[in-house]
Scaffold this motif. Sequence first.
Motif, PDB file in Angstrom:
ATOM      1  N   GLU A   1       0.847  -1.192   0.000  1.00 54.10           N
ATOM      2  CA  GLU A   1       0.000   0.000   0.000  1.00 54.10           C
ATOM      3  C   GLU A   1       0.884   1.244   0.000  1.00 54.10           C
ATOM      4  OE1 GLU A   1      -4.035   1.464   2.393  1.00 54.10           O
ATOM      5  OE2 GLU A   1      -3.089  -0.477   2.834  1.00 54.10           O
ATOM      6  N   ARG A   2       0.487   2.250  -0.755  1.00 55.12           N
ATOM      7  CA  ARG A   2       1.305   3.454  -0.868  1.00 55.12           C
ATOM      8  C   ARG A   2       0.472   4.696  -0.557  1.00 55.12           C
ATOM      9  NH1 ARG A   2       4.414   0.400  -0.014  1.00 55.12           N
ATOM     10  NH2 ARG A   2       6.227  -0.310  -1.192  1.00 55.12           N
ATOM     11  N   PHE A   3       1.170   5.745  -0.070  1.00 55.06           N
ATOM     12  CA  PHE A   3       0.501   6.961   0.374  1.00 55.06           C
ATOM     13  C   PHE A   3       1.228   8.191  -0.161  1.00 55.06           C
ATOM     14  CE2 PHE A   3      -0.369   3.722   3.586  1.00 55.06           C
ATOM     15  CZ  PHE A   3      -1.751   3.789   3.672  1.00 55.06           C
ATOM     16  N   LEU A   4       0.468   9.257  -0.278  1.00 56.20           N
ATOM     17  CA  LEU A   4       1.024  10.532  -0.699  1.00 56.20           C
ATOM     18  C   LEU A   4       1.886  11.138   0.397  1.00 56.20           C
ATOM     19  CD1 LEU A   4       0.980  13.065  -2.663  1.00 56.20           C
ATOM     20  CD2 LEU A   4      -0.954  13.867  -1.277  1.00 56.20           C
ATOM     21  N   ALA A   5       1.295  11.279   1.596  1.00 59.88           N
ATOM     22  CA  ALA A   5       1.995  11.926   2.704  1.00 59.88           C
ATOM     23  C   ALA A   5       1.303  11.571   4.010  1.00 59.88           C
ATOM     24  CB  ALA A   5       2.015  13.443   2.517  1.00 59.88           C
ATOM     25  N   LEU A   6       2.059  11.691   5.093  1.00 59.79           N
ATOM     26  CA  LEU A   6       1.526  11.546   6.436  1.00 59.79           C
ATOM     27  C   LEU A   6       1.463  12.937   7.063  1.00 59.79           C
ATOM     28  CD1 LEU A   6       2.352   8.932   9.142  1.00 59.79           C
ATOM     29  CD2 LEU A   6       2.574  11.364   9.707  1.00 59.79           C
TER      30      LEU A   6
ATOM     31  N   LEU B   1      10.155   5.311   8.016  1.00 56.14           N
ATOM     32  CA  LEU B   1       9.189   4.655   7.138  1.00 56.14           C
ATOM     33  C   LEU B   1       8.978   5.470   5.861  1.00 56.14           C
ATOM     34  CD1 LEU B   1       6.477   3.485   9.702  1.00 56.14           C
ATOM     35  CD2 LEU B   1       8.100   2.046   8.457  1.00 56.14           C
ATOM     36  N   ALA B   2       8.941   6.781   5.995  1.00 55.52           N
ATOM     37  CA  ALA B   2       8.758   7.641   4.823  1.00 55.52           C
ATOM     38  C   ALA B   2       9.914   7.489   3.845  1.00 55.52           C
ATOM     39  CB  ALA B   2       8.621   9.098   5.262  1.00 55.52           C
TER      40      ALA B   2
ATOM     41  N   VAL C   1       6.169  13.688   4.623  1.00 51.92           N
ATOM     42  CA  VAL C   1       5.801  13.937   6.024  1.00 51.92           C
ATOM     43  C   VAL C   1       5.538  15.434   6.183  1.00 51.92           C
ATOM     44  CG1 VAL C   1       6.519  13.815   8.442  1.00 51.92           C
ATOM     45  CG2 VAL C   1       7.215  12.007   6.841  1.00 51.92           C
ATOM     46  N   VAL C   2       4.327  15.762   6.608  1.00 56.59           N
ATOM     47  CA  VAL C   2       3.922  17.151   6.835  1.00 56.59           C
ATOM     48  C   VAL C   2       3.616  17.308   8.317  1.00 56.59           C
ATOM     49  CG1 VAL C   2       2.303  18.985   6.253  1.00 56.59           C
ATOM     50  CG2 VAL C   2       2.975  17.315   4.506  1.00 56.59           C
ATOM     51  N   VAL C   3       4.362  18.166   8.994  1.00 58.70           N
ATOM     52  CA  VAL C   3       4.226  18.338  10.442  1.00 58.70           C
ATOM     53  C   VAL C   3       3.683  19.732  10.741  1.00 58.70           C
ATOM     54  CG1 VAL C   3       5.409  18.315  12.670  1.00 58.70           C
ATOM     55  CG2 VAL C   3       6.180  16.778  10.841  1.00 58.70           C
TER      56      VAL C   3
ATOM     57  N   TYR D   1      12.834  16.171  10.334  1.00 56.42           N
ATOM     58  CA  TYR D   1      12.017  14.967  10.157  1.00 56.42           C
ATOM     59  C   TYR D   1      10.907  15.155   9.118  1.00 56.42           C
ATOM     60  CZ  TYR D   1      14.212  13.654  14.565  1.00 56.42           C
ATOM     61  OH  TYR D   1      15.128  13.360  15.559  1.00 56.42           O
ATOM     62  N   ALA D   2      10.717  16.375   8.651  1.00 55.01           N
ATOM     63  CA  ALA D   2       9.572  16.689   7.793  1.00 55.01           C
ATOM     64  C   ALA D   2      10.018  17.071   6.397  1.00 55.01           C
ATOM     65  CB  ALA D   2       8.768  17.833   8.409  1.00 55.01           C
TER      66      ALA D   2
END
Length: 602
Positions: free
Chosen positions: A350-355, A376-377, A384-386, A401-402
Motif C-alpha cells: 500500500e502506498r501513500f502521498l503523505a503523512l 518509514l517515509a 511527512v507534513v508536520v 524529520y519533515a
Amino acid sequence: MPGVLAFNDTLGQTIPPDTPHAVSVSLPTWSANVGYEEGQDWVVSKMQTGYPRFFIHKTIQRLASSIVAKHGHADEMAMLFPSRTVANRCVNFFSKQNSSIPEQQIRILDFVTNPQKAHADQGKKVLPKLSAVLYPKEHWPIAKAFWQHSGDGVSSRRAEFCERAFHDGSMVEKSTVAEIPRMRKGPRRYQRQMSIDDHELDGQNGTNESESFIDGIDPSQFVEERFGRNLNVAFAAHAKLAIRRRIAGSLTANVDLHEALQKPEEIEKRRDLEGFSVDDVYLYPTGMSSIFNTHRTMMLARGAQKSVMWGFPYVDTLKILEKFGPGAQFYGHGSAEELDDLEKRLEGGERFLALFCEFPGNPLLKTPDLARIRALADKYDFGVVVDETIGNFLNVNVLPYADVVVSSLTKVFSGDSNVMGGSAILNPKSRYYTELREVLGREYEDNLFEEDAVFLERNSRDFVSRIARINANAEAICDVLAAHPKVKQVNYPKHSPSRHLYDACRLPHGGYGGLLSCTFYTLDDAKVFYDHLRTAKGPSLGTNFTLSSPFVLLAHYQELEWAAQYGCEACLIRFSVGLEDTAALKSIFLSALDAITSNESQ
C-alpha cells in the motif's frame, strides 16, 4: 509584566474586547457553548464575531450582501475570495459535492480597481481587488464547507478595505471596465526579494516614515490614518520579509521593522539545517490555508494518492484529506500499535502521498514518533507534513524529520488574537524539494493581505521573549490541575507518556509549550469548573492571555461518541496559557476547582 486579563462574562463580545478584527469570541458558560453549537438564538444573536473560518465576519457578510444586491439575484449569496484562482477552486468544490447543480448557477465575479480613479503612483499602492462566487442560497452549506476547510477566504481587513472601495466606486466589477491598464508587476512571489538595505519606502536618509508613525500609537489608528486606501506595497513587502525571517529563525531580536531589515542574518539558526533559507518560507492567509495548499502542492508534485492522518487531528485537517483528494487512512490514537499497522500496510504494497501530523497533537498533546515515521517515509516513499503550531519553533525543531512544516501564525506567533496568518516551510533536504519548489513556482499565490501582514509583523516582534514565560505558566497550571482529586487526567507534553518523543525534538532552551487540557470524572464537574473559571473563554489558542475552551464540545459536538473513542471526552477543557502573573493565574484555577467541592456540598 502583564496583569491578568480582566474576566469578562459578556456573551458574544470579541476577545480581546472592543477589537474589530478579533479572532475569538466570549462563550463564558458551558450552556453558551452548547447554545452556539445548536444555533440557539439567545447565543447566536449576541455574537459580535467568532473564529473567522467558522463565523464569517460581519464586514465580509455586509460586503457580500452589497455585491449580490448590485450584481446578483434575490435568491443568491456570495462567498468572497482574494483571487480568481481561489474562487475557481470553490466552484470546482461545488461541482464535486453536488454534480446536479446547473453549471450556470455558480458564477464568479471579479472586482478590480476602477481605472477612472487611478493615480500616477498607483503601482506603489495596494489596490482593492477580490473575486466573488455567487451561488443559490440553498447551497450555503457547500460554500461554507469550502470556506472553513480551505482557509482561503478574504480576511476581515481585506473586506473592510474593499468595502470602502466598492461603495465609493474605486473598485468595480471587471466586466464594466472597457480596458484595464497594465500595472507594474514583478515576479509571482513577493514582487522581488527585498534587500535588507532597500529604502524604497522613503527614499531619503534611510529613515522609515511609516515605521515612525506606527511606533508609539495604536496600530489601528495608525493604519487608518497613515494608509487608508493607500497602503504602500513596499512597506507591506518589508513586513512580510521580516515575518519570513522570524519564521526561518534568522531574526529573533525585538526591534522595529526598519532596524530588523538592516540587521544581518543572525549566526544562530533556529532551523539549523544546511541549505535552508528564508526563500523556503511561504506565507498564507491562515494556518489552515497552509495545510490545504501543502496538500494540493503534494498532489501536484507527486500525483493524487491517499494520505495518512496521524493522531487525533484538528478537525479540518482530516476533512481536507478526505474531501480534496483520494481520502485518508486515519490513525486516531497515534499509538505505536497503529504505527505497526501502517508499516504492515506499507510492507504489503500500500502506498501513500503523505503523512500529516501535529507536534504535539491538539487537544490531547500526544507527540508522534517522528524518527520512526521519517524512517518509514524514506523507505516507502511518502511525504511527512508536520504542523508545529502547538510546539512552535522556539521550543522544538521538527524540520529535519519533515518534508514540509506548517503552522498557524494566528496563534502564539502573533499572540494578540487580532490577525490571521499561516506559513509553510520546505525542507531543502527533502527528496521532493525540487518538485515542490517547481509546483510552488507555478501555483503559489501570496494571498496574505498587506494590512494583515503589517499587524502580524508588529505582533510577532516580541515572540521570543513571550515564549519562555508562557512555557513557565503552563507548567505551573499543569501542576495545579494534576494535584486536584477532581481532575481525572491532565494532558501536557512534559507529563505525557510520549514525553521522550517530544524531548527528542526539543531545543536546548525549549519548553513544553503553552497548551494543555484536562478531563474531569463527571460532566457536571467540568461544567461547574468552566463556569467558575475567571479567564477569557472562547475558541482559538496561543493568545498572550489565558484562553479556555470546552474544546471537544466545540469541535466535535455532532460526533461526541466518535471523538470519545480516541480519548477526547466531552468533559475535556483546553487551556491556552498566557503571560499573566503566575501566582494570580494559579489562584484563578484553584478558585474554579474549589467551586466543584462547594457545589457538591450544597
